[in-house]
Write a protein that holds these residues in place. Structure first.
Motif, short mmCIF file in Angstrom:
data_model
loop_
_atom_site.label_atom_id
_atom_site.label_comp_id
_atom_site.label_asym_id
_atom_site.label_seq_id
_atom_site.Cartn_x
_atom_site.Cartn_y
_atom_site.Cartn_z
N ILE A 197 -6.51 1.54 1.82
CA ILE A 197 -5.76 0.82 1.98
C ILE A 197 -6.50 -0.58 1.19
CG2 ILE A 197 -6.85 -1.31 3.69
CD1 ILE A 197 -7.05 1.14 5.84
N VAL A 198 -7.76 -0.66 0.17
CA VAL A 198 -8.07 -1.83 -0.69
C VAL A 198 -6.80 -1.76 -1.96
CG1 VAL A 198 -9.77 -2.48 -2.45
CG2 VAL A 198 -10.06 -1.62 -0.15
N ILE A 199 -6.68 -0.69 -2.72
CA ILE A 199 -5.48 -0.17 -3.24
C ILE A 199 -4.12 -0.90 -2.81
CG2 ILE A 199 -4.48 1.16 -5.00
CD1 ILE A 199 -7.17 3.00 -5.35
N ALA A 200 -3.94 -0.41 -1.69
CA ALA A 200 -2.31 -0.67 -1.40
C ALA A 200 -2.09 -2.17 -1.41
CB ALA A 200 -1.89 0.62 -0.49
N LEU A 201 -3.59 -2.71 -0.78
CA LEU A 201 -3.60 -4.16 -0.86
C LEU A 201 -2.41 -4.99 -2.18
CD1 LEU A 201 -6.01 -4.72 1.89
CD2 LEU A 201 -3.46 -4.62 2.69
N GLY A 202 -2.79 -4.62 -2.88
CA GLY A 202 -2.44 -5.32 -4.40
C GLY A 202 -0.75 -5.23 -4.14
N LEU A 203 -0.08 -4.45 -3.83
CA LEU A 203 1.52 -4.92 -3.16
C LEU A 203 1.42 -5.66 -2.47
CD1 LEU A 203 1.75 -0.63 -2.20
CD2 LEU A 203 2.41 -1.44 -4.31
#
Length: 528
Positions: free
Chosen positions: A164-170
């Motif tokens: 989730i933390v990584i994907a929120l960069g999108l």
């Protein structure tokens, strides 16, 4: 948003490295049967992002020069998105995480070269320092958001804790990639491509004035004259960045290139990313029960002090805040390292002293070296090779970013908190270098900065008193530019008030005249 993506990618890995699911999937099993990253694997996962950004910073110059600043920014957002998707689809391969960060780094590096140049070229010179400082402000906000999201997901007992933390960069990437097409293209780039009317419209729109307003005409004429000088001098090249722009051009192009490269290296050598990349691990080792919260506190200090830093860099100068900041940071790093080496960090008094000294270091960094360097990256280069020199400076920043990220686990294993002494010495060296080699560029236009560097015999420590013709002093030139900016704001305010009055007046007239005639609904009867 470009700066936010930079900070978000920088800040997230510190906490992700401590998440149980991430450790179970990608770390190695030590002799005690616990999951733990080796120094090589940890260094590559953390640091390979910076190698990608180094490449992206160099390549970004070509994209932004040939396609335009806006299209280049959108393309690098696409690259960042691909890297994020590679990371969030990883299951057991740490190499996939590493390569995903590498590809994301291409995007972040391209943005770090294109965005500050776009900002410096597009905004009025009266507010250029404040506007370009927002890039670093967004970096700190991105770091803080990464810490906050990590605290929000760390209790999850599955891969959602880190995915989730990584994907929120999108989300941030989408805002920038799409939103960039709702703002004007860089007027300097448009003038270079012969699209002068579009450049004038963009300048007027950014300034909130009519296209034929005297201030728009003045700024346009200044940029057009600079463009004509560039045309007569010929196109720039990478070689000119290091060997000069011709025998008849004495604008210190190689000197300016090296100043940017060294200053960007020193920003990394201040030691700030030592705390941002490995802060959670550092504070866990000094006995802090919840190192995630400590990271949040440092991140909040970083963000809040940036507002102060933007005011400092705009209100005073470029040189002295960097000099004073380097000395202040060095003092507190000596305290940090001294407490860690000379005392027992697990004792409360020493642990508290290390936290306080780290916070006071971050306070100074966020107020001086964090915003100041990104202002200089848009100001220091020559007219012909500004984007190339910005790319070289940014590449230097990312190279040292990688070296610090990769070698920190090896170094701290050998000398532990003595590493702080290394950074303390680097901060002192940065202050000395700034005094002897950096020219003062605050308050004057990019064209005036070029003239300042071309002044024969002018020394960096004398540059604060240099004034462009026909002004008698730098203060007089800045006052004149400030008065122009104030008159621009007043004119814009009066223009908006007059429009409101005309609207209110016509609205009153329509109300008094009664219902709108049916004939108005005929398309031919409607006014253009």
């Amino acid at each position: 948003m470009g700066g936010l993506l930079f900070g978000y990618d920088t800040g997230q890995i510190a906490d992700i490295l401590l998440m149980e699911d991430f450790l179970d999937r990608f770390a190695q099993t030590n002799s005690a049967g616990e999951k733990e990253f080796s120094v090589v694997r940890e260094g590559l996962v953390v640091g390979l992002l910076s190698i990608g950004t180094l490449i992206g910073a160099i390549v970004g110059r070509y994209f932004s020069d040939y396609l335009g600043r806006r299209k280049a920014i959108a393309i690098f957002c696409g690259m960042f998105s691909v890297g994020v998707l590679i990371q969030v689809t990883a299951f057991t391969s740490w190499v996939q995480i590493m390569m995903g960060r590498f590809i994301s780094g291409w995007g972040v590096g391209g943005l770090s070269a294109a965005v500050p140049v776009y900002q410096a070229e597009s905004v009025p010179k009266q507010v250029r320092g404040a506007c370009t400082s927002t890039y670093q402000l967004a970096i700190t906000l991105g770091i803080l958001l990464a810490y906050a999201f990590s605290i929000g997901t760390r209790e999850l007992d599955n891969s959602g804790s880190w995915r989730i933390v990584i994907a929120l960069g999108l989300v941030f990437c989408l805002i920038l990639g799409v939103g960039i097409f709702f703002v004007p293209e860089s007027p300097r780039w448009l003038i270079e491509k012969g699209r002068t009317e579009e450049a004038r419209r963009g300048m007027a729109r950014v300034r909130g004035l009519d296209e034929n307003h005297p201030l728009v005409n003045s700024d346009f004429d200044e940029q057009w004259a600079a463009h004509e000088l560039d045309k007569r001098a010929g196109t720039g090249s990478w070689v000119e960045c290091f060997l000069g722009e011709g025998k008849e051009v004495h604008n210190k192009a190689p000197y300016r290139t090296m100043v940017m490269i060294v200053m960007m290296a020193f920003q990394q050598l201040t030691g700030a990313n030592y705390f941002f990349y490995y802060g959670a691990t550092i504070f866990q080792s000094v006995g802090i029960e919840d190192s995630f919260v400590t990271q949040i506190i440092l991140g909040a200090i970083n963000v809040s002090c940036l507002f102060f830093g933007i005011w400092v860099m705009g209100r005073f100068s470029r040189r002295w805040p960097l000099i004073i900041g380097g000395i202040w940071q060095s003092c507190w790093l000596f305290v940090f390292a001294g407490a860690g080496v000379g005392g027992n960090p697990e004792e409360k008094k020493y642990g508290t002293l290390m936290i306080v000294s780290a916070a006071l270091f971050i306070f100074s960094y966020a107020s001086t070296w964090a915003p100041g360097i990104w202002i200089l990256i848009g100001e220091t280069g020559t007219r012909k090779n500004r984007s190339r020199q910005a790319a070289l400076g940014t590449a230097s920043n990312w190279l040292w970013n990688f070296l610090i990220a990769f070698f920190t686990p090896f170094i701290t294993r050998e000398i532990n908190y003595g590493y702080g002494f290394v950074f303390a010495g680097c901060n002192l060296a940065a202050a000395v270098f700034t005094y002897f080699f950096l020219y003062e560029s605050s308050g004057i236009s990019l064209e005036m900065i070029d003239a300042m560097y071309s002044e024969p015999g002018l020394k960096p420590w004398q540059s604060g008193k240099w004034a462009p013709e026909p002004y008698a002093s730098r203060k007089e030139a800045i006052r004149d530019e400030k008065s122009k900016g104030e008159s621009m704001m007043l004119e814009h305010s009066e223009h908006g008030e007059n429009r409101r009055r005309r609207f209110d007046s016509s609205d009153s007239q329509r109300t008094a005249a009664g219902p709108t005639p049916v004939a108005v609904h005929n398309k031919k009867a409607q006014p253009a």
